[in-house]
Structure formats: C-alpha cells, structure tokens
Design a protein around this motif. Structure first.
Motif, mmCIF file in Angstrom:
data_model
loop_
_atom_site.group_PDB
_atom_site.id
_atom_site.type_symbol
_atom_site.label_atom_id
_atom_site.label_comp_id
_atom_site.label_asym_id
_atom_site.label_seq_id
_atom_site.Cartn_x
_atom_site.Cartn_y
_atom_site.Cartn_z
ATOM 1 N N ASP A 1 9.181 -28.778 -24.635
ATOM 2 C CA ASP A 1 8.926 -29.677 -23.513
ATOM 3 C C ASP A 1 9.312 -29.080 -22.162
ATOM 4 N N ALA A 2 9.613 -27.795 -22.119
ATOM 5 C CA ALA A 2 9.903 -27.142 -20.836
ATOM 6 C C ALA A 2 8.588 -26.773 -20.153
ATOM 7 N N PRO A 3 8.499 -26.921 -18.839
ATOM 8 C CA PRO A 3 7.281 -26.484 -18.134
ATOM 9 C C PRO A 3 7.028 -24.989 -18.372
ATOM 10 N N TRP A 4 5.779 -24.647 -18.561
ATOM 11 C CA TRP A 4 5.442 -23.240 -18.729
ATOM 12 C C TRP A 4 5.713 -22.514 -17.411
ATOM 13 N N GLU A 5 5.986 -21.229 -17.509
ATOM 14 C CA GLU A 5 6.357 -20.452 -16.328
ATOM 15 C C GLU A 5 5.371 -19.315 -16.115
ATOM 16 N N GLY B 1 20.239 -16.712 -23.731
ATOM 17 C CA GLY B 1 19.395 -16.384 -22.596
ATOM 18 C C GLY B 1 18.110 -17.178 -22.656
ATOM 19 N N SER B 2 17.358 -17.132 -21.591
ATOM 20 C CA SER B 2 16.064 -17.810 -21.578
ATOM 21 C C SER B 2 15.021 -16.860 -21.022
ATOM 22 N N GLY B 3 13.766 -17.165 -21.302
ATOM 23 C CA GLY B 3 12.693 -16.308 -20.827
ATOM 24 C C GLY B 3 11.348 -16.945 -21.094
ATOM 25 N N ILE B 4 10.340 -16.111 -21.245
ATOM 26 C CA ILE B 4 9.009 -16.571 -21.586
ATOM 27 C C ILE B 4 8.612 -15.970 -22.930
ATOM 28 N N LYS B 5 7.551 -16.497 -23.524
ATOM 29 C CA LYS B 5 7.215 -16.192 -24.908
ATOM 30 C C LYS B 5 7.034 -14.700 -25.171
ATOM 31 N N ILE C 1 11.051 -19.902 -23.687
ATOM 32 C CA ILE C 1 11.820 -19.713 -24.909
ATOM 33 C C ILE C 1 13.291 -19.560 -24.553
ATOM 34 N N VAL C 2 14.154 -19.729 -25.554
ATOM 35 C CA VAL C 2 15.551 -19.330 -25.427
ATOM 36 C C VAL C 2 15.823 -18.309 -26.511
ATOM 37 N N VAL C 3 16.781 -17.427 -26.246
ATOM 38 C CA VAL C 3 17.194 -16.438 -27.237
ATOM 39 C C VAL C 3 18.641 -16.723 -27.587
ATOM 40 N N VAL C 4 18.900 -16.853 -28.892
ATOM 41 C CA VAL C 4 20.237 -17.206 -29.392
ATOM 42 C C VAL C 4 20.568 -16.262 -30.533
ATOM 43 N N PRO C 5 21.838 -16.148 -30.881
ATOM 44 C CA PRO C 5 22.195 -15.317 -32.033
ATOM 45 C C PRO C 5 21.709 -15.939 -33.341
#
Length: 300
Positions: A261-265, A239-243, A167-171
């Motif tokens: 479409d990003a590979p799972w981490e 920022g980015s992270g996981i679900k 995921i990404v986190v945005v305002p």
C-alpha cells in the motif's frame, strides 16, 4: 622564409630605428641587426639606408609583402588555436552520477546509447551516495544524475524515467521476512529499525526512505546500498527502496519484501536547470527516448 626575420625587418621599417624595433620585439639590438642582415644576404640586396634609417626601394616592396605574410600567419595561428580550443571543449568528459543502481536497466542503456551517438566525448561514471542527491549537481561534480526521488531544488530539473513498487529489505531472521511473497503493509514496516542518514541528507530523500514519516533512529548509519545491506545482514537494521533494488543487490541473508500500500516511486534523470551544455541535452534526449520505450528486463 623565416617569419622571425620578417618581423624584425618590419619593426625596423615601422620604427625607423633598430633600437626601438628591438625594444618593441623584446630582443636585443644586435639580434635585430643580425636578422635584417640575414634577409639582405638571402635576397642579395640592401633593404635599408643607414644613418638615418630608411627603406630602400627593395625594402619598400618587401615591407608590403611582409605585412601580408605576417597578417596571414597570425590569422592562421588564431584559426588553429580556436580549432584546438573547440576540440578541447568537445572532448570534455560528460560526468554521469548514479545513486545506487540508478534507473535499473535504463541507466546502462542510456549511457551506452550516448557513447554510440557521441563516441568522441569521454564519459565518466561517478557513484553518488544518499547525501549527494542534490549537491553533486549543484557543486558541479556531475553533469547528469540518476537519482530518486525528484530533487526539491529550483536549481535542478528532472525527468521521470521509471516508476516502481516500493520494498523494504530486512534480515532473513526478521519476522517480516515471511512476507517476501505475499507482501507487507505500511503499518507492518512502521517500526522497522531503518538505518540512519547524516543530518545534511536532503529532506526529500529522508521522506522517501521513511515512507513519508518522520526520521527514525536506528543503527547503523548508511550512505550507499552496500552499507545498507551490510547493516541488514550483520546488524539487524532495515532499509527501503524500489523493486529493482532486489535484482541488483541480492545479498545472502537479506530479504526483500514488497510494501503493497505504499505509493510507487519514480527514478529521475536530474540536470542543472541553467546548464547550456549541448552534450547534456543530447544525453537527456536519448534517455527520455529510452524511457518512453523501456528496455527489456527480467520479471521479478
């Protein structure tokens, strides 16, 4: 019977001289003489002939018993000392490092399972920032660490625990926020102003943060999830992270967008490759067992 008196008596018997016995025991000659006299008074018989010093028949019999008594006392003291050292070794705290929220619900489940299995061993929880992905273990500041992605260091081994969507986190004011339900693509997030990391951050973590691309310049710098979210809601950073990040850090003004479409981490439990501490093996085995049988978690 006072073992100090027996020690002085036996030293005189073996040295054949009160002065040499005193030097051997790091006592004064009058102290050794007093010890022998107290024994003779307690037993009601002379133990030594004086001038020259030699054992009386009673002294010869006592010398045999004194050697056995002092040997037994020394053995008992050594045994108790070794037991105390073993007890101190057992009660050394197990230091658990957690980067961000670790492996979501699995992290507290593993820690609680270990505490139930090993209640005599204290557990210390230490929060890790993004630069400590490897250094906390290599620097012996923690014994086990919940991190992501897998450390790229031959001194560390790790177990896959959970695997999640990125995921990404945005305002909330970001145009990408509208994709919170439908999701975004890697091309959509390519130009986001991701926060910066210090230069000493491990390369594998920067590649994880930036979805494998080159580091981007943005503001502000962040070392923890709290700093990421502060930058998102106050400075327009991303920022980015996981679900599971969204379950643990639901800040007002921050929106979490799946990257389809990003590979799972994967999250990992990392330990030092050469660490023989049995408590680490126990914690690792419990965590692996829980990872194979995932704890229940809310849908999101």
């Amino acid at each position: 019977m006072d073992l100090r008196l027996l020690s002085s008596f036996l030293a005189v018997a073996e040295e054949g001289h009160f002065g040499r016995a005193a030097a051997r025991l790091f006592l004064s000659p009058p102290a050794v003489t007093q010890h022998v006299r107290r024994l003779e008074t307690d037993l009601g018989t002379p133990l030594f002939h004086r001038n020259p010093v030699s054992l009386t028949p009673a002294g010869e019999r006592l010398a045999v018993h004194a050697r056995m008594l002092l040997a037994a006392a020394n053995a008992a003291l050594e045994d108790v000392t070794q037991a105390a050292e073993a007890a101190r070794a057992v009660t050394r705290p197990l230091r658990v490092g957690i980067m961000g929220h670790g492996s979501a619900e699995l992290t507290p489940a593993a820690i609680n399972a270990y505490r139930r299995a090993r209640p005599e061993v204290p557990v210390e929880i230490r929060q890790l920032d993004y630069t400590e992905h490897v250094s906390a273990l290599v620097g012996d500041r923690v014994d086990v660490a919940f991190v992501r992605p897998a450390p790229d260091d031959e001194r560390i081994v790790s177990d896959v625990l959970t695997t999640e969507q990125r995921i990404v986190v945005v305002p909330a004011r970001s145009p990408l926020a509208d994709a919170r339900h439908t999701g975004a693509s890697l091309s959509d997030v390519a130009d986001l102003p991701f926060f910066q990391l210090p230069e000493h951050t491990p390369r594998v973590f920067t590649e994880y943060l930036y979805f494998g691309g080159p580091p981007r310049r943005g503001t502000p710098t962040a070392l923890t999830p709290q700093e990421v979210l502060t930058g998102v809601v106050t400075g327009g950073a991303a920022g980015s992270g996981i679900k599971s990040f969204a379950r643990y850090y639901g800040w007002p003004g921050a929106v979490f967008v799946p990257v389809l479409d990003a590979p799972w981490e994967s999250t990992h439990l990392a330990v030092r490759a050469d660490d023989a501490n049995p408590e680490i093996r126990i914690f690792r085995a419990l965590t692996q067992a829980l990872a194979r049988n995932p704890v229940s978690r809310p849908a999101n």
